[in-house]
Write an enzyme that holds these catalytic residues in place. Structure first.
Site, PDB file in Angstrom:
ATOM      1  N   ASP A  95      59.137  35.493  42.121  1.00 14.76           N
ATOM      2  CA  ASP A  95      60.310  35.760  42.950  1.00 14.76           C
ATOM      3  C   ASP A  95      61.001  37.039  42.489  1.00 14.76           C
ATOM      4  O   ASP A  95      61.348  37.164  41.320  1.00 14.76           O
ATOM      5  CB  ASP A  95      61.270  34.564  42.828  1.00 14.76           C
ATOM      6  CG  ASP A  95      62.422  34.657  43.804  1.00 14.76           C
ATOM      7  OD1 ASP A  95      62.288  35.355  44.829  1.00 14.76           O
ATOM      8  OD2 ASP A  95      63.462  34.038  43.541  1.00 14.76           O
ATOM      9  N   ASP A 338      62.014  41.013  48.611  1.00 17.13           N
ATOM     10  CA  ASP A 338      61.968  39.653  48.063  1.00 17.13           C
ATOM     11  C   ASP A 338      60.603  38.990  48.269  1.00 17.13           C
ATOM     12  O   ASP A 338      60.299  38.494  49.348  1.00 17.13           O
ATOM     13  CB  ASP A 338      63.080  38.816  48.697  1.00 17.13           C
ATOM     14  CG  ASP A 338      63.255  37.474  48.000  1.00 17.13           C
ATOM     15  OD1 ASP A 338      62.484  37.175  47.062  1.00 17.13           O
ATOM     16  OD2 ASP A 338      64.165  36.728  48.397  1.00 17.13           O
TER      17      ASP A 338
END
Ligand SMILES: *[C@@H]1O[C@H](CO)[C@@H](O)[C@H](O)[C@H]1NC(C)=O
Ligand SMILES: *[C@@H]1O[C@H](CO)[C@@H](O)[C@H](O)[C@H]1NC(C)=O
Ligand SMILES: *[C@@H]1O[C@H](CO)[C@@H](O)[C@H](O)[C@H]1NC(C)=O
Ligand SMILES: *[C@@H]1O[C@H](CO)[C@@H](O)[C@H](O)[C@H]1NC(C)=O
Ligand SMILES: *[C@@H]1O[C@H](CO)[C@@H](O)[C@H](O)[C@H]1NC(C)=O
Ligand SMILES: *[C@@H]1O[C@H](CO)[C@@H](O)[C@H](O)[C@H]1NC(C)=O
Length: 452
Positions: A95, A338
C-alpha cells in the site's frame, strides 16, 4: 552536490535523453534495474465475496470522507508480497496510501459491526498472522489504532522486530501488531506493508499528534541499505488466471523494487517526472503542515475522447482544447498514487465526460452503485499528462472484463467519479506504467510499460 533539472539543461544536455537521470548522493545517475526486487502476486477477489473500498486511512478531520456512491465490491485487486518478520514469513498487501506496516497476531479477535446483526458471523478474511512474541519487545503506549475509509479498522499495539523484504533487512523495525479488528481481507494476507512517509504515522490516537516513527522503507534507506527510492510495476495478469503472464521472474510479473527499477520493459522515451507535494495540497484533509505524507502529484492535464471521432467544434467542450477528437482538460488537482486502491477516483466533472465517451455510454447500475458499460462497448482514450508525456489508461483497465455485474453483460469502469478529494490514481492506472517513488528528490517518475 545536488543537481537539478535546470543545471542539467544549462550544461546543454537535451531534456529528451531517453532514460531519465536523477540526483543521488553519488551525483547524477540514471535509474537502473536493481537486484533488490520482490515479486508481487496479484490476487483478485470474486466480487460477490467481498465488501471493501480503498485502504487509504481516514486522516485528520475528514468527517466528510468522499466515498464512491456504494462501498460494495470496490476493492477487489490485491498485490501481495512475502515479508519476513523475525523468522516468520507473512503475506501482506502493498500500500502506498498509508505508512504503517502491520499484521495480525494470535490471539486475534475479529469483530462485526452492530449493523451486521447478531447472526452475522464475522469473517475478517485474514491469513494466519505472527505467532509468539516479537524479538524486540512491545511498546506499552501508544496503542496502535487505524481506521480506514471503508469503515474497517485495526487495533493492537506496537512492537519491534527485524523485517526482511527480498534481500533487505530493516533491523528492529517498529511494527503494528493487530489483535482486534473489523477487516475485509482477501483471505491470503495477514497485514499491510505501508510505503508512505513517516509523517502519516503521527496521525494516531485521538489527537492524531503522536511523534512520527520511521516506517519500514524509511529505515531501509536511512540505514543506507538502499538508495532512497522504490519503484513499482503492477501487471494486469493475475495468478488466479493461470500461470502464463503472471509468473514470477518474467517480464509480465509484478514487482516492488527497493532502491532502483524493476526488471520490466518500458518505453525509454516516455520517462517523465513530477514533484511530490505535501499533505496540505489536499484541501479536504485541512492540514496546516506541508509535510510530505503520501505520494501526491499534480498532473498537468487530462485527455479523453474517441480518437477517430469527427468533432464539430461547436459541440466541443467549452473551455477545453480538442484535437483529433481528444479533449484536453487543463484543470489541475492533486491526486494520490495509491497501489492499495483498485480503482482510480477522480472529479465528477471529468469522469462524466469519460463515461459519456464510451459507445454506448457507460451508465450507473444502482444494484452495484458504480458505473458500468456493456462489456463489448467501444472504449475511449483516457490519458494523464505528467511532466510532458501523456500516459494512457489501457482499455482493459478502463473497462474491466473481470469485474462484471450479475447479468454478465456489463463491465465495471476502472475510474470512479467522486464529489471531492482526495482523488486517487489506483491500480487501474498503475498497470500501464512503471512508477518510481523518489524520496531523495521528492519527485515521482513514470514510464509507459511496453506491451506485456
Ligand atoms: C524462530 O525463532 C524462535 C526464537 O528464536 C525459535 O524458537 C523458533 O524455532 C524459530 N522458528 C523457525 C520456524 O525457525
Ligand atoms: C511472550 O511474552 C509474554 C509477556 O512478556 C510472556 O508471558 C510469554 O511467555 C511470552 N511468550 C513466548 C512464546 O515467549
Ligand atoms: C491486544 O493487546 C493489548 C496489548 O497487549 C491488550 O491490552 C489487549 O487486551 C489485547 N486485545 C485482545 C482482544 O486480545
Ligand atoms: C475539467 O475538469 C474539471 C474537474 O477536474 C471539471 O470540473 C470541469 O468541468 C472540466 N472542464 C470541462 C471543460 O470539461
Ligand atoms: C449498493 O449496493 C447494494 C447491494 O449491491 C444495493 O442493494 C444498494 O441499493 C446499493 N446502494 C446504492 C445507493 O446504490
Ligand atoms: C454487445 O453485448 C450485448 C449484451 O451482451 C449484446 O446484446 C449486443 O448484441 C452486443 N453488441 C455487439 C455489437 O456485439
Amino acid at each position: 552536490m545536488k543537481f537539478t533539472l535546470l543545471t542539467l539543461l544549462s550544461v546543454g544536455i537535451p531534456p529528451s535523453i531517453g532514460r531519465m537521470l536523477h540526483a543521488t548522493r553519488r551525483g547524477l545517475v540514471p535509474d537502473s534495474v536493481t537486484s533488490n526486487v520482490v515479486p508481487m502476486r496479484k490476487h483478485i477477489v470474486p466480487s460477490s465475496a467481498h465488501r471493501s473500498s480503498a485502504t487509504t486511512p481516514i486522516y485528520r478531520r475528514t468527517a466528510a470522507v468522499n466515498l464512491p456512491a456504494n462501498l460494495t465490491n470496490v476493492h477487489d485487486v490485491y498485490y501481495i508480497i512475502d515479508m519476513v518478520v523475525g523468522n516468520q514469513t507473512l503475506a501482506v498487501s502493498v500500500d502506498t496510501g498509508s505508512s504503517d506496516t502491520w499484521f495480525v497476531s494470535d490471539p486475534l479477535e475479529c469483530v462485526r459491526f452492530w449493523w451486521q446483526g447478531p447472526e452475522y458471523l464475522p469473517n475478517c478474511g485474514l491469513a494466519e498472522g505472527f505467532v509468539g512474541n516479537l524479538s524486540g519487545g512491545v511498546l506499552d503506549n501508544p496503542p496502535f489504532v487505524r481506521s480506514y475509509m471503508d469503515t474497517t479498522f485495526v487495533s493492537g499495539y506496537y512492537g519491534f522486530d527485524d523485517v526482511t523484504i527480498g534481500s533487505i533487512t530493516a533491523k528492529n523495525q517498529r511494527l503494528g501488531v493487530v489483535n482486534y479488528t473489523f477487516w475485509a481481507g482477501d483471505g491470503l494476507t495477514s497485514g499491510l506493508l505501508g510505503l508512505g512517509y513517516p509523517f502519516m504515522t503521527s496521525l494516531d490516537g485521538p489527537e492524531q499528534n503522536q511523534p512520527p516513527y520511521d516506517p519500514v522503507f524509511t529505515t531501509m534507506w536511512k540505514d543506507k541499505l538502499i538508495d532512497p527510492l522504490f519503484s513499482i510495476a503492477l501487471s494486469r495478469e493475475s495468478e488466479d488466471q493461470g500461470e502464463t503472464g503472471g509468473e514470477v521472474g518474467t517480464p509480465q510479473g509484478s514487482y516492488l523494487a527497493l532502491g532502483g527499477l524493476p526488471p520490466v520493459e518500458v518505453d525509454e522515451e516516455s520517462w517523465a517526472r513530477t514533484k511530490i507535494h505535501g499533505v496540505d495540497a489536499i484541501p479536504e484533509w485541512m492540514f496546516e503542515q506541508s509535510d510530505l505524507g503520501l505520494y501526491i502529484i499534480k498532473p498537468d492535464s487530462w485527455v479523453y475522447g474517441r480518437e477517430t471521432e469527427d468533432v464539430d467544434p461547436n459541440k466541443a467542450d467549452k473551455g477545453a482544447i480538442t484535437t483529433n477528437g481528444l479533449t484536453t482538460n487543463t484543470t489541475q488537482f492533486p491526486v494520490l498514487i495509491d497501489v492499495g486502491a483498485t480503482l482510480s477516483l477522480l472529479p465528477k466533472g471529468l469522469v462524466q465526460k469519460l463515461y459519456a465517451a464510451f459507445d454506448p455510454p457507460a451508465k450507473y447500475l444502482s444494484t452495484n452503485g458504480l458505473f458500468f458499460a456493456l462489456c463489448n462497448a467501444t472504449v475511449p482514450r483516457f490519458g494523464i499528462n505528467i511532466g510532458g508525456n501523456t500516459f494512457y489508461f489501457a482499455p482493459d483497465d478502463l473497462l474491466r472484463q473481470t469485474a462484471r455485474d450479475p447479468s454478465g453483460d456489463y463491465c465495471r469502469i476502472g475510474v470512479t467519479d467522486v464529489n471531492g478529494g482526495p482523488y486517487v490514481l489506483g491500480v487501474s492506472f498503475l498497470t500501464s506504467v512503471v512508477a518510481v517513488f523518489d524520496i531523495e528528490n521528492t519527485e515521482m517518475r513514470f514510464a509507459s510499460r511496453t506491451k506485456y
